[in-house]
Design a protein around this motif. Sequence first.
Motif, PDB file in Angstrom:
ATOM      1  N   UNK A 194      40.159   1.545  58.505  1.00 53.84           N
ATOM      2  CA  UNK A 194      39.197   2.525  58.012  1.00 53.84           C
ATOM      3  C   UNK A 194      39.256   3.851  58.748  1.00 53.84           C
ATOM      4  N   UNK A 195      39.239   3.858  60.097  1.00 53.10           N
ATOM      5  CA  UNK A 195      39.373   5.125  60.828  1.00 53.10           C
ATOM      6  C   UNK A 195      40.699   5.804  60.491  1.00 53.10           C
ATOM      7  N   UNK A 196      40.761   7.117  60.712  1.00 50.81           N
ATOM      8  CA  UNK A 196      41.938   7.865  60.295  1.00 50.81           C
ATOM      9  C   UNK A 196      43.145   7.573  61.176  1.00 50.81           C
ATOM     10  N   UNK A 197      44.321   7.514  60.573  1.00 52.23           N
ATOM     11  CA  UNK A 197      45.533   7.296  61.369  1.00 52.23           C
ATOM     12  C   UNK A 197      46.215   8.620  61.740  1.00 52.23           C
ATOM     13  N   UNK A 198      45.670   9.751  61.284  1.00 51.31           N
ATOM     14  CA  UNK A 198      46.181  11.060  61.715  1.00 51.31           C
ATOM     15  C   UNK A 198      45.485  11.397  63.034  1.00 51.31           C
ATOM     16  N   UNK A 199      46.234  11.294  64.138  1.00 55.21           N
ATOM     17  CA  UNK A 199      45.634  11.346  65.468  1.00 55.21           C
ATOM     18  C   UNK A 199      46.416  12.313  66.357  1.00 55.21           C
ATOM     19  N   UNK A 200      45.760  12.842  67.383  1.00 55.32           N
ATOM     20  CA  UNK A 200      46.454  13.792  68.257  1.00 55.32           C
ATOM     21  C   UNK A 200      47.555  13.116  69.087  1.00 55.32           C
ATOM     22  N   UNK A 201      48.697  13.765  69.162  1.00 56.51           N
ATOM     23  CA  UNK A 201      49.845  13.261  69.925  1.00 56.51           C
ATOM     24  C   UNK A 201      50.177  14.228  71.061  1.00 56.51           C
ATOM     25  N   UNK A 202      51.142  13.848  71.879  1.00 59.00           N
ATOM     26  CA  UNK A 202      51.645  14.761  72.912  1.00 59.00           C
ATOM     27  C   UNK A 202      50.575  15.222  73.892  1.00 59.00           C
ATOM     28  N   UNK A 203      49.699  14.308  74.319  1.00 56.42           N
ATOM     29  CA  UNK A 203      48.617  14.578  75.271  1.00 56.42           C
ATOM     30  C   UNK A 203      47.508  15.461  74.684  1.00 56.42           C
ATOM     31  N   UNK A 204      47.525  15.703  73.383  1.00 57.63           N
ATOM     32  CA  UNK A 204      46.489  16.565  72.795  1.00 57.63           C
ATOM     33  C   UNK A 204      45.140  15.848  72.659  1.00 57.63           C
ATOM     34  N   UNK A 205      45.120  14.532  72.880  1.00 56.40           N
ATOM     35  CA  UNK A 205      43.831  13.827  72.877  1.00 56.40           C
ATOM     36  C   UNK A 205      42.939  14.327  74.015  1.00 56.40           C
TER      37      UNK A 205
END
Lengths: 430, 430
Positions: free
Chosen positions: B365-376
Amino acid sequence: MLRLSTKDSGFAQAFRRLVRDRRESDEDVARDVALILADVRNRGDEAVAELTRRFDGHSLSDDAAWRIERAECREAFEALKPDLRAALELAAQRIRAFHEAQKPENRDYVDDAGIRLGAVWRPVDAAGLYVPGGRAAYPSSLLMNAIPAKVAGVERLVVTTPTPRGETNPLVMAAAYLAGVDELWRVGGAQAVAALAYGTQRIRAVDVVTGPGNAWVAEAKRQLYGVVGIDMVAGPSEILVIADANNDPEWIATDLLSQAEHDPAAQSILITDDALFADTVADRVGVEIAMLETARVADQSWNRHGVIIEVESLDEAPALANALAAEHVEIATDDPEALFARIRHAGSVFLGRHTPEAVGDYIAGPNHVLPTGRRARFASGLSVLDFMKRTSFIQLDQAALAAIGPAAIALADAEGLPAHARSIEVRLGL
Amino acid sequence: MLRLSTKDSGFAQAFRRLVRDRRESDEDVARDVALILADVRNRGDEAVAELTRRFDGHSLSDDAAWRIERAECREAFEALKPDLRAALELAAQRIRAFHEAQKPENRDYVDDAGIRLGAVWRPVDAAGLYVPGGRAAYPSSLLMNAIPAKVAGVERLVVTTPTPRGETNPLVMAAAYLAGVDELWRVGGAQAVAALAYGTQRIRAVDVVTGPGNAWVAEAKRQLYGVVGIDMVAGPSEILVIADANNDPEWIATDLLSQAEHDPAAQSILITDDALFADTVADRVGVEIAMLETARVADQSWNRHGVIIEVESLDEAPALANALAAEHVEIATDDPEALFARIRHAGSVFLGRHTPEAVGDYIAGPNHVLPTGRRARFASGLSVLDFMKRTSFIQLDQAALAAIGPAAIALADAEGLPAHARSIEVRLGL
């Protein structure tokens, strides 16, 4: 000043031109900025000191030259005249209250399929705030950027500001003290943004950079977007005033000028349903400008970019306002609610005859950092969310995985990703 | 695969290198992309057709060549095998439910000083979603981008996707039908992003562009940020698995491979407190890879970028995880809660032994488009907020203006902005 009427045969074309008119600098600074960013990334403090000497005429020779200490900021704050100090404190308190209520709520629940889902918001570790030197060094901007970061819970709040030929700005220092800024560096321009994003020997990197600046600063933020978070790409200020004939023309004229005095590229637009009122406001703008210390800037802005649009009925105003998607929209009528309900795109809206935009700039509470240049179509004003980020989470047990796992396996197979499928299959004994 | 232990004397340095390691393409596409954007801006459809012929070998000769009609998408949907159709429907339903609860609340209140303040959230008018062709053409990505836009209330949802040599992807078409996409254009690359941002004769401009793509697409989005809203700058996928020795090594091996099979630049990292378990997982990865159809990609990723970090206690894991700020973090222990509470920076967290990351890719349910490359550290996964924007509003009456106006006047005077002060003074008869 441009005068339009929706009754004119050429209106549609003239209005389209107005909507498309970009007042933003097309200075080609991208290459210069890229060189500065690379230089600071490679050489750190040495590059920052060299560029600061060259651009600001300030020598970063020792610790005192690099930083303004909190004790100096406290002195500046304590030296304020009492009414100004009280005004800053009231502003800070009201901004804080509005932004406190903006804090997002975490979620954590188990759904009908027995799956635990949720999201937790956390502040970034460190935020950098750019504060311009010279004309645009506003203590109000410092509060508007720093307080949302503090409310978000950011532990390290860093300000960079140029001090041309060593000159510091006591008002900015006082505001930095009041807002609880942790570090204040005497560095400006693209080199300051680079130092915040990459970190140097003295200045540790931050996670988000916000704050206004000139074309170099804006381009540096744009180029570093992704290395750090940024607030937005900002352009010249703008106001759209929707007013009927029952307003005092002097009130409306001063509202138009309160944007015009910011910047020769600023834009003030009046929409009214009364030709005589339009004439009177236009005359009054001329009279008012002459009395302003900021007359030169206000005059340039009003002459080059000012617009009065006459409509047959204010009913036409929301469609025009939505196309313009202005930073500030005033609705100066007795019943602003009906028009407001139809305005989809605006940074901030000021309702009724006693809400001049200037109260929003300083004291009302909502943020005055707002989307310009039609960006209100997709962007919002600065908020605590700009200093926070959301982590989603998922928890399944064996039964929940058995319930939804097979669907995931079917999709992984269809997408040709067998290890995705297998990571579920092995847990289900398939 | 890199094997590290926190007990090693060189660990700090090796780990720092790992944190700084950027796996993103440094292809210098900026100049090429700038030329394409300018060309599409100036020549519209003509430029789009020329570039599509050159890059995709597809001739945009007539309406049918430009667009895939909704009727064709429905046919593709109806032709799906029943289990796949049911899986897509379950995914859509669960994604919709999670994102429905994400919709922000409006605010409208009168504070103690008698000032009405608030904020209203509204959807953007139109959103553009880029869907890659070839290897990364995933129907799951279409759902993850399109459904939040629909939930936000976006009225016009436009998809662009390349169809190399005319080949369409039935799964993507089926997902577009299910998600309620309004327009589907057979255009890809930087030229598609330019068409979405600037608009052409056939393709009307949108307000926000989201979706994954290659280096050209990512650079086009970066350059057009500010002209339109964009979701984020995305890089190769990554997973960090924190696991004790009580896990089945096969389960953990398949989790590591589920990221590795995405892309030779993807990264899978295991943190464990047991050297023998680490060895067993490493062996198991070797065995599993050999069985995968995606072996070549997974093997490249694991060999070049895979890491196993041995810690003395899992207590060390959160600090390492926060430095890595990974897109996906699995916590495969009996009590994941204690470690989870200490993880500040992560795109999404998968809790417990029965929550493989792949369930989040497709179905949870939660989105799979997520921040990569330490952008979290500063960014969040895609949400309905990416398709909405907030307008703040303020309303004062005479008494409220009398209460807070003088403070605003003091601040405007201090900042040298007299028209701001005057717009309040005239209303207070000062």
